[in-house]
Design a protein around this motif. Structure first.
Motif, PDB file in Angstrom:
ATOM      1  N   PHE A 237       0.854  -1.189   0.000  1.00 20.78           N
ATOM      2  CA  PHE A 237       0.000   0.000   0.000  1.00 20.78           C
ATOM      3  C   PHE A 237       0.890   1.240   0.000  1.00 20.78           C
ATOM      4  CE2 PHE A 237       0.846  -0.602   4.489  1.00 20.78           C
ATOM      5  CZ  PHE A 237       0.959   0.677   4.996  1.00 20.78           C
ATOM      6  N   PRO A 238       0.413   2.346  -0.594  1.00 16.06           N
ATOM      7  CA  PRO A 238       1.209   3.569  -0.625  1.00 16.06           C
ATOM      8  C   PRO A 238       0.758   4.593   0.410  1.00 16.06           C
ATOM      9  CG  PRO A 238      -0.419   3.608  -2.378  1.00 16.06           C
ATOM     10  CD  PRO A 238      -0.662   2.345  -1.580  1.00 16.06           C
TER      11      PRO A 238
ATOM     12  N   PRO B 244      11.609  -3.832   2.048  1.00 13.44           N
ATOM     13  CA  PRO B 244      10.242  -3.792   2.566  1.00 13.44           C
ATOM     14  C   PRO B 244       9.522  -2.470   2.322  1.00 13.44           C
ATOM     15  CG  PRO B 244      11.806  -3.534   4.348  1.00 13.44           C
ATOM     16  CD  PRO B 244      12.616  -3.827   3.121  1.00 13.44           C
ATOM     17  N   VAL B 245      10.299  -1.401   2.039  1.00 13.34           N
ATOM     18  CA  VAL B 245       9.723  -0.084   1.782  1.00 13.34           C
ATOM     19  C   VAL B 245      10.380   0.475   0.513  1.00 13.34           C
ATOM     20  CG1 VAL B 245       9.344   2.251   2.650  1.00 13.34           C
ATOM     21  CG2 VAL B 245       9.320   0.314   4.238  1.00 13.34           C
ATOM     22  N   ILE B 246       9.556   0.938  -0.417  1.00 14.52           N
ATOM     23  CA  ILE B 246      10.032   1.448  -1.702  1.00 14.52           C
ATOM     24  C   ILE B 246       9.626   2.912  -1.823  1.00 14.52           C
ATOM     25  CG2 ILE B 246       9.950   1.138  -4.209  1.00 14.52           C
ATOM     26  CD1 ILE B 246       8.819  -1.724  -3.601  1.00 14.52           C
ATOM     27  N   VAL B 247      10.556   3.765  -2.245  1.00 16.93           N
ATOM     28  CA  VAL B 247      10.254   5.186  -2.441  1.00 16.93           C
ATOM     29  C   VAL B 247      10.286   5.506  -3.928  1.00 16.93           C
ATOM     30  CG1 VAL B 247      10.925   7.556  -1.921  1.00 16.93           C
ATOM     31  CG2 VAL B 247      11.253   5.774  -0.201  1.00 16.93           C
ATOM     32  N   VAL B 248       9.213   6.138  -4.411  1.00 12.23           N
ATOM     33  CA  VAL B 248       9.181   6.699  -5.754  1.00 12.23           C
ATOM     34  C   VAL B 248       8.722   8.142  -5.617  1.00 12.23           C
ATOM     35  CG1 VAL B 248       8.707   4.479  -6.862  1.00 12.23           C
ATOM     36  CG2 VAL B 248       6.793   5.917  -6.154  1.00 12.23           C
ATOM     37  N   SER B 249       8.780   8.894  -6.691  1.00 12.75           N
ATOM     38  CA  SER B 249       8.406  10.299  -6.632  1.00 12.75           C
ATOM     39  C   SER B 249       6.970  10.455  -6.134  1.00 12.75           C
ATOM     40  CB  SER B 249       8.544  10.915  -8.026  1.00 12.75           C
ATOM     41  OG  SER B 249       8.266  12.290  -7.989  1.00 12.75           O
TER      42      SER B 249
ATOM     43  N   VAL C  58       5.655   6.817  -0.651  1.00 10.66           N
ATOM     44  CA  VAL C  58       6.377   5.816   0.120  1.00 10.66           C
ATOM     45  C   VAL C  58       5.497   4.570   0.090  1.00 10.66           C
ATOM     46  CG1 VAL C  58       7.262   5.159   2.389  1.00 10.66           C
ATOM     47  CG2 VAL C  58       7.481   7.529   1.604  1.00 10.66           C
ATOM     48  N   ILE C  59       6.006   3.481  -0.481  1.00 10.00           N
ATOM     49  CA  ILE C  59       5.208   2.270  -0.668  1.00 10.00           C
ATOM     50  C   ILE C  59       5.674   1.202   0.322  1.00 10.00           C
ATOM     51  CG2 ILE C  59       4.545   0.449  -2.287  1.00 10.00           C
ATOM     52  CD1 ILE C  59       5.066   2.535  -4.514  1.00 10.00           C
ATOM     53  N   VAL C  60       4.744   0.727   1.131  1.00 10.09           N
ATOM     54  CA  VAL C  60       5.033  -0.257   2.169  1.00 10.09           C
ATOM     55  C   VAL C  60       4.579  -1.624   1.689  1.00 10.09           C
ATOM     56  CG1 VAL C  60       4.651  -0.929   4.571  1.00 10.09           C
ATOM     57  CG2 VAL C  60       4.690   1.504   3.943  1.00 10.09           C
ATOM     58  N   THR C  61       5.465  -2.606   1.740  1.00  8.26           N
ATOM     59  CA  THR C  61       5.072  -3.968   1.382  1.00  8.26           C
ATOM     60  C   THR C  61       4.600  -4.701   2.637  1.00  8.26           C
ATOM     61  OG1 THR C  61       7.298  -4.886   1.687  1.00  8.26           O
ATOM     62  CG2 THR C  61       6.750  -4.020  -0.488  1.00  8.26           C
TER      63      THR C  61
END
Length: 204
Positions: free
Chosen positions: A17-18, A41-46, A49-52
């Motif tokens: 979820f973002p 486990p956490v991805i950042v894009v412009s 912040v996307i949490v797996t």
């Protein structure tokens, strides 16, 4: 200025979820494409912040906060998942978003974080667009959530239950930046030229 949001109930689909920055009129949309092949486990894009999650589909209570210090612990039972850098790209309004359906709605009950009771409601906070941040993602129940979910499924208690994981995303100022500015308003002539490769005949 410290701020704690209300507690939202995020509908997690596809295992993530973002927490995303809400687009503002006049700004160019910043749509980053996350790399879900990573093991992070956490991805950042412009703008996000996307949490797996360790559970593919379920509903999880989520709180967002702005804090003064990165070493603050939310309270008993919270485990730090990851700490990542985030830079505001619009005006800094951050909201918890369902995977596919926009802003999350209110959770069923309150959660205590940083010694305060966060009540059910729409989960969002305001970041200062002139600052950069460290986003700390904390969880409760994540360490064995998949195992509990699988056990519940075997008992035919149904999928998509609540209560497998809880999340807190705390933003801590880390530096400064030039605040993002709206783009100049595009004229009709420029818009048509951009879309079709040349301006309309009556505007050449």
């Amino acid at each position: 200025m410290p701020e704690i949001s209300s507690v939202g109930a995020v509908n997690i689909e596809h295992g993530h979820f973002p927490v995303g920055e809400m687009w503002e009129p006049g700004f160019k949309r910043r749509d980053g494409k996350p790399d879900f092949q990573t093991n992070e486990p956490v991805i950042v894009v412009s703008g996000q912040v996307i949490v797996t999650s360790r559970v593919q589909e379920h509903t999880a209570p989520v709180v967002v906060a702005v804090r003064d210090h990165e070493d603050d612990t939310p309270g008993p039972g919270w485990t730090l998942v990851a700490s990542v850098d985030y830079q505001p790209v619009y005006k800094g309004r951050m909201a918890v978003l369902d995977t596919l359906d926009g802003p999350a709605g209110p959770a069923a009950g309150p959660i205590e974080v940083f010694g305060q009771q966060a009540e059910p409601g729409e989960p969002f906070v305001h970041l200062d667009p002139a600052r950069t941040y460290r986003a700390q993602v904390w969880s409760q129940g994540r360490s064995d959530s998949r195992e509990r979910f699988n056990a519940a499924t075997r008992r035919e208690e149904g999928r998509g239950q609540d209560g497998f994981e809880r999340y807190l995303i705390a933003f801590v100022p880390s530096g400064t930046q030039e605040p993002p500015a709206p783009t100049a308003e595009e004229s009709r002539r420029d818009r048509v030229a951009r879309q079709h490769g040349r301006p309309p005949l009556n505007m050449r």
